[in-house]
Design a protein around this motif. Structure first.
Motif, PDB file in Angstrom:
ATOM      1  N   TYR A 358       0.823  -1.208   0.000  1.00 44.29           N
ATOM      2  CA  TYR A 358       0.000   0.000   0.000  1.00 44.29           C
ATOM      3  C   TYR A 358       0.859   1.260   0.000  1.00 44.29           C
ATOM      4  O   TYR A 358       0.586   2.208  -0.734  1.00 44.29           O
ATOM      5  CB  TYR A 358      -0.912   0.013   1.228  1.00 44.29           C
ATOM      6  CG  TYR A 358      -1.914   1.152   1.256  1.00 44.29           C
ATOM      7  CD1 TYR A 358      -3.223   0.947   0.832  1.00 44.29           C
ATOM      8  CD2 TYR A 358      -1.564   2.419   1.720  1.00 44.29           C
ATOM      9  CE1 TYR A 358      -4.150   1.989   0.863  1.00 44.29           C
ATOM     10  CE2 TYR A 358      -2.473   3.457   1.743  1.00 44.29           C
ATOM     11  CZ  TYR A 358      -3.770   3.241   1.311  1.00 44.29           C
ATOM     12  OH  TYR A 358      -4.696   4.272   1.325  1.00 44.29           O
ATOM     13  N   ASP A 359       1.899   1.261   0.827  1.00 46.67           N
ATOM     14  CA  ASP A 359       2.656   2.485   1.082  1.00 46.67           C
ATOM     15  C   ASP A 359       3.772   2.751   0.086  1.00 46.67           C
ATOM     16  O   ASP A 359       4.128   3.910  -0.160  1.00 46.67           O
ATOM     17  CB  ASP A 359       3.284   2.431   2.480  1.00 46.67           C
ATOM     18  CG  ASP A 359       2.260   2.317   3.588  1.00 46.67           C
ATOM     19  OD1 ASP A 359       1.148   2.852   3.411  1.00 46.67           O
ATOM     20  OD2 ASP A 359       2.564   1.676   4.618  1.00 46.67           O
ATOM     21  N   ASP A 360       4.372   1.700  -0.471  1.00 46.19           N
ATOM     22  CA  ASP A 360       5.620   1.838  -1.221  1.00 46.19           C
ATOM     23  C   ASP A 360       5.430   1.436  -2.682  1.00 46.19           C
ATOM     24  O   ASP A 360       4.351   1.025  -3.102  1.00 46.19           O
ATOM     25  CB  ASP A 360       6.708   0.970  -0.577  1.00 46.19           C
ATOM     26  CG  ASP A 360       6.955   1.347   0.879  1.00 46.19           C
ATOM     27  OD1 ASP A 360       6.862   2.548   1.202  1.00 46.19           O
ATOM     28  OD2 ASP A 360       7.210   0.434   1.689  1.00 46.19           O
ATOM     29  N   GLU A 361       6.514   1.550  -3.421  1.00 45.34           N
ATOM     30  CA  GLU A 361       6.513   1.124  -4.820  1.00 45.34           C
ATOM     31  C   GLU A 361       6.991  -0.317  -4.901  1.00 45.34           C
ATOM     32  O   GLU A 361       8.106  -0.635  -4.485  1.00 45.34           O
ATOM     33  CB  GLU A 361       7.418   2.026  -5.661  1.00 45.34           C
ATOM     34  CG  GLU A 361       7.461   1.622  -7.129  1.00 45.34           C
ATOM     35  CD  GLU A 361       8.269   2.582  -7.974  1.00 45.34           C
ATOM     36  OE1 GLU A 361       7.852   2.861  -9.114  1.00 45.34           O
ATOM     37  OE2 GLU A 361       9.319   3.045  -7.506  1.00 45.34           O
ATOM     38  N   LEU A 362       6.151  -1.204  -5.438  1.00 43.20           N
ATOM     39  CA  LEU A 362       6.550  -2.577  -5.709  1.00 43.20           C
ATOM     40  C   LEU A 362       6.944  -2.647  -7.182  1.00 43.20           C
ATOM     41  O   LEU A 362       6.076  -2.625  -8.061  1.00 43.20           O
ATOM     42  CB  LEU A 362       5.416  -3.561  -5.398  1.00 43.20           C
ATOM     43  CG  LEU A 362       5.346  -4.087  -3.950  1.00 43.20           C
ATOM     44  CD1 LEU A 362       5.196  -2.955  -2.947  1.00 43.20           C
ATOM     45  CD2 LEU A 362       4.217  -5.087  -3.800  1.00 43.20           C
ATOM     46  N   PHE A 363       8.257  -2.716  -7.436  1.00 43.04           N
ATOM     47  CA  PHE A 363       8.751  -2.610  -8.810  1.00 43.04           C
ATOM     48  C   PHE A 363       8.915  -4.002  -9.406  1.00 43.04           C
ATOM     49  O   PHE A 363      10.015  -4.521  -9.570  1.00 43.04           O
ATOM     50  CB  PHE A 363      10.075  -1.837  -8.829  1.00 43.04           C
ATOM     51  CG  PHE A 363      10.268  -1.035 -10.089  1.00 43.04           C
ATOM     52  CD1 PHE A 363       9.427   0.029 -10.377  1.00 43.04           C
ATOM     53  CD2 PHE A 363      11.279  -1.337 -10.988  1.00 43.04           C
ATOM     54  CE1 PHE A 363       9.591   0.780 -11.531  1.00 43.04           C
ATOM     55  CE2 PHE A 363      11.458  -0.593 -12.130  1.00 43.04           C
ATOM     56  CZ  PHE A 363      10.612   0.462 -12.414  1.00 43.04           C
ATOM     57  N   GLY A 364       7.788  -4.614  -9.699  1.00 41.35           N
ATOM     58  CA  GLY A 364       7.744  -5.945 -10.263  1.00 41.35           C
ATOM     59  C   GLY A 364       6.298  -6.341 -10.455  1.00 41.35           C
ATOM     60  O   GLY A 364       5.379  -5.564 -10.142  1.00 41.35           O
ATOM     61  N   PRO A 365       6.013  -7.555 -10.956  1.00 38.21           N
ATOM     62  CA  PRO A 365       4.658  -7.922 -11.382  1.00 38.21           C
ATOM     63  C   PRO A 365       3.713  -8.297 -10.235  1.00 38.21           C
ATOM     64  O   PRO A 365       3.157  -9.391 -10.203  1.00 38.21           O
ATOM     65  CB  PRO A 365       4.910  -9.102 -12.319  1.00 38.21           C
ATOM     66  CG  PRO A 365       6.145  -9.742 -11.768  1.00 38.21           C
ATOM     67  CD  PRO A 365       6.999  -8.606 -11.274  1.00 38.21           C
ATOM     68  N   VAL A 366       3.538  -7.382  -9.285  1.00 33.77           N
ATOM     69  CA  VAL A 366       2.665  -7.612  -8.133  1.00 33.77           C
ATOM     70  C   VAL A 366       1.621  -6.503  -8.079  1.00 33.77           C
ATOM     71  O   VAL A 366       1.967  -5.320  -7.991  1.00 33.77           O
ATOM     72  CB  VAL A 366       3.463  -7.648  -6.814  1.00 33.77           C
ATOM     73  CG1 VAL A 366       2.515  -7.857  -5.641  1.00 33.77           C
ATOM     74  CG2 VAL A 366       4.523  -8.738  -6.855  1.00 33.77           C
ATOM     75  N   ALA A 367       0.355  -6.884  -8.137  1.00 33.64           N
ATOM     76  CA  ALA A 367      -0.752  -5.927  -8.097  1.00 33.64           C
ATOM     77  C   ALA A 367      -1.369  -5.902  -6.708  1.00 33.64           C
ATOM     78  O   ALA A 367      -1.608  -6.953  -6.107  1.00 33.64           O
ATOM     79  CB  ALA A 367      -1.815  -6.313  -9.119  1.00 33.64           C
ATOM     80  N   SER A 368      -1.653  -4.715  -6.201  1.00 35.01           N
ATOM     81  CA  SER A 368      -2.321  -4.528  -4.912  1.00 35.01           C
ATOM     82  C   SER A 368      -3.764  -4.125  -5.166  1.00 35.01           C
ATOM     83  O   SER A 368      -4.022  -3.068  -5.747  1.00 35.01           O
ATOM     84  CB  SER A 368      -1.616  -3.429  -4.109  1.00 35.01           C
ATOM     85  OG  SER A 368      -0.254  -3.747  -3.902  1.00 35.01           O
ATOM     86  N   VAL A 369      -4.716  -4.974  -4.761  1.00 33.92           N
ATOM     87  CA  VAL A 369      -6.135  -4.676  -4.974  1.00 33.92           C
ATOM     88  C   VAL A 369      -6.733  -4.186  -3.654  1.00 33.92           C
ATOM     89  O   VAL A 369      -6.599  -4.831  -2.616  1.00 33.92           O
ATOM     90  CB  VAL A 369      -6.892  -5.914  -5.484  1.00 33.92           C
ATOM     91  CG1 VAL A 369      -8.356  -5.564  -5.738  1.00 33.92           C
ATOM     92  CG2 VAL A 369      -6.248  -6.418  -6.782  1.00 33.92           C
ATOM     93  N   ILE A 370      -7.403  -3.041  -3.725  1.00 36.13           N
ATOM     94  CA  ILE A 370      -7.911  -2.359  -2.539  1.00 36.13           C
ATOM     95  C   ILE A 370      -9.404  -2.097  -2.735  1.00 36.13           C
ATOM     96  O   ILE A 370      -9.826  -1.562  -3.764  1.00 36.13           O
ATOM     97  CB  ILE A 370      -7.155  -1.025  -2.318  1.00 36.13           C
ATOM     98  CG1 ILE A 370      -5.642  -1.298  -2.156  1.00 36.13           C
ATOM     99  CG2 ILE A 370      -7.712  -0.269  -1.126  1.00 36.13           C
ATOM    100  CD1 ILE A 370      -4.781  -0.062  -2.279  1.00 36.13           C
TER     101      ILE A 370
END
Length: 459
Positions: A358-370
């Motif tokens: 939620y807070d940071d940049e995930l620089f890879g193929p990971v999606a955060s669904v909210i």
């Protein structure tokens, strides 16, 4: 002498080893670039444009060789590498066509003189520090605008794509650019700081993390030099209640997974209103589960490896920390067996503040669904970020989306019912911790130009 060895992330095999320059040798290259600039700045705008056009043709002439090298060095899908080089050539064509008009003298009518002229003068040698995820585009984006403005250009490229940077230097020369005017510096971070402070380097631009941006901005500020910073982000894509969910799932999957999930303006947080959350999630996860990981040089691979095993390890740590703080894995989420820096297309749900997802940049193929309560809550969550580079809106009412984008979305770029990377006609850049300054769209060409006022009285 220190060296850099590039590694193929699809196999883990070494590609090439390069010697890093000493401070003295790097400074000699700065001096040579400055000398070339003193001649280049006197060229007419039209003459500069002809050279820029020639660089575009040289990029096309070398497209396959450069594309193959980029794919070997950073794991890009080969089709994406070819498309990237076409984008770069298009930037050259656009700049050659529009640059002379953008930089032409402007006549003014001041109250304190007979007439006024605003002229755009080059400032000198511009130093660019660039990342690996777009080995050609990141370079072309700032270098071509700076050259069109009459400046010289230095490049410190990511060590992961050293070979690509050196090949681009060769392509520029083949395109007709004078010697030393575009120069690659294979240097470490300590020498890079010395280049920022060099008295013949009046401008600095960086694309990278917000941490790197703070460091470079501080170094440049101490010697009072302008900077352009294009930093990280965790772009939000909102799926509103009236969205076409099949299209939303397709656009959002592309927005997250393009370039193996390693793009600053990839969608990263997907904020879905409660009314359509379950239906969207089912379609979204299905698309991720259908992604075929494979050799990036194979035309039928959907996604290649991450750019390095180290960065993959960092991503896994962020996923694990998010899960330990309450996130759930809907698909993917663990490093596969076998060689190469591969990571599966991953969807996380129950993402909330206090988690890296939620807070940071995930620089890879990971999606955060909210999950959002409603459309208004979705807009609030989208802006609940220290970043502000790009974002997206998926909805049926385009006019309403335009109003949200223009009046409420706190980012530099917004995509409505589509996903895209960049276009030379549109400004590129962000706000908040995503940096400042603009590239492209007529704005970038003036970032490192001196808007000089000339007041003319009667003779």
């Amino acid at each position: 002498m220190s060296t850099i060895t590039t590694v193929n992330p699809a196999t883990g095999e070494n590609i090439e080893t390069y010697e890093q320059l000493s401070k003295e040798d790097a400074f000699a290259k700065v001096d040579a670039c400055h000398k070339a600039f003193t001649e280049w700045k006197l060229k007419s705008l039209d003459d500069r444009a002809k050279v820029i056009k020639g660089i575009g043709q040289s990029l096309r002439d070398n497209k396959e060789e450069l594309a193959q090298l980029m794919t070997r060095e950073v794991g890009k899908l080969i089709g994406d590498s070819r498309d990237e080089i076409e984008l770069c050539a298009g930037i050259c064509d656009y700049t050659a066509a529009t640059g002379p008009k953008e930089l032409a003298d402007e006549q003014r009518d001041p109250s304190n003189a007979a007439r006024g002229i605003v002229t755009y003068s080059p400032i000198g040698v511009v130093y660019g520090i660039q990342p690996w995820n777009f080995p050609a585009y990141q370079v072309i984006r700032y270098a071509i605008a700076s050259l069109m403005a009459g400046n010289g250009v230095l490049l410190k490229h990511s060590s992961l794509c050293t070979g690509s940077g050196l090949m681009i230097e060769k392509i520029f020369r083949e395109g007709g650019l004078p010697a030393n005017l575009f120069t690659v510096l294979v240097i470490d971070h300590d020498v890079s700081d010395e280049i920022i402070a060099h008295d013949k380097v009046p401008g600095v631009t960086l694309t990278g993390s917000d941490g790197a941006g703070r460091h470079v901005a501080e170094k440049a500020a101490k010697v009072i030099k302008p900077t352009v910073l294009e930093l990280g982000s965790n772009d939000a894509y909102m799926v509103l209640e009236d969205a076409d969910l099949d299209k939303a799932a397709q656009v959002c999957a592309q927005a997250r997974l393009y370039n193996n999930g390693q793009t600053c303006i990839n969608g990263k947080r997907f904020i879905v209103t409660d009314k359509v959350y379950d239906a969207f999630l089912e379609k979204f996860v299905a698309r991720f589960e259908g992604v075929k990981l494979g050799d990036p040089a194979d035309e039928d691979s959907d996604m290649g490896p991450m750019s390095s095993a180290d960065l993959r390890g960092d991503l896994q740590e962020q996923v694990d920390k998010s899960v330990s703080n309450g996130a759930k894995i809907a698909c993917g989420g663990s490093i596969p067996d076998g060689p190469g820096a591969y990571y599966p297309a991953t969807v996380l749900t129950d993402v909330a503040p206090g988690q890296p997802a939620y807070d940071d940049e995930l620089f890879g193929p990971v999606a955060s669904v909210i999950r959002a309560k409603d459309d208004g809550d979705a807009m609030r969550l989208a802006n609940d970020s220290r970043y502000g580079l790009g974002g997206g809106i998926l909805c049926g009412d385009t006019d309403r989306a335009i109003e949200l984008a223009s009046k409420h979305f706190d980012t530099g770029m917004v995509y409505i019912n589509t996903y895209g990377v960049a276009d030379p006609s549109m400004p590129f850049g962000g706000v908040k911790n995503s940096g400042y300054g603009r590239e492209h769209g007529g704005f970038g060409i003036k970032e490192f130009a001196n808007a000089k006022s000339i007041f003319v009285g009667a003779a």
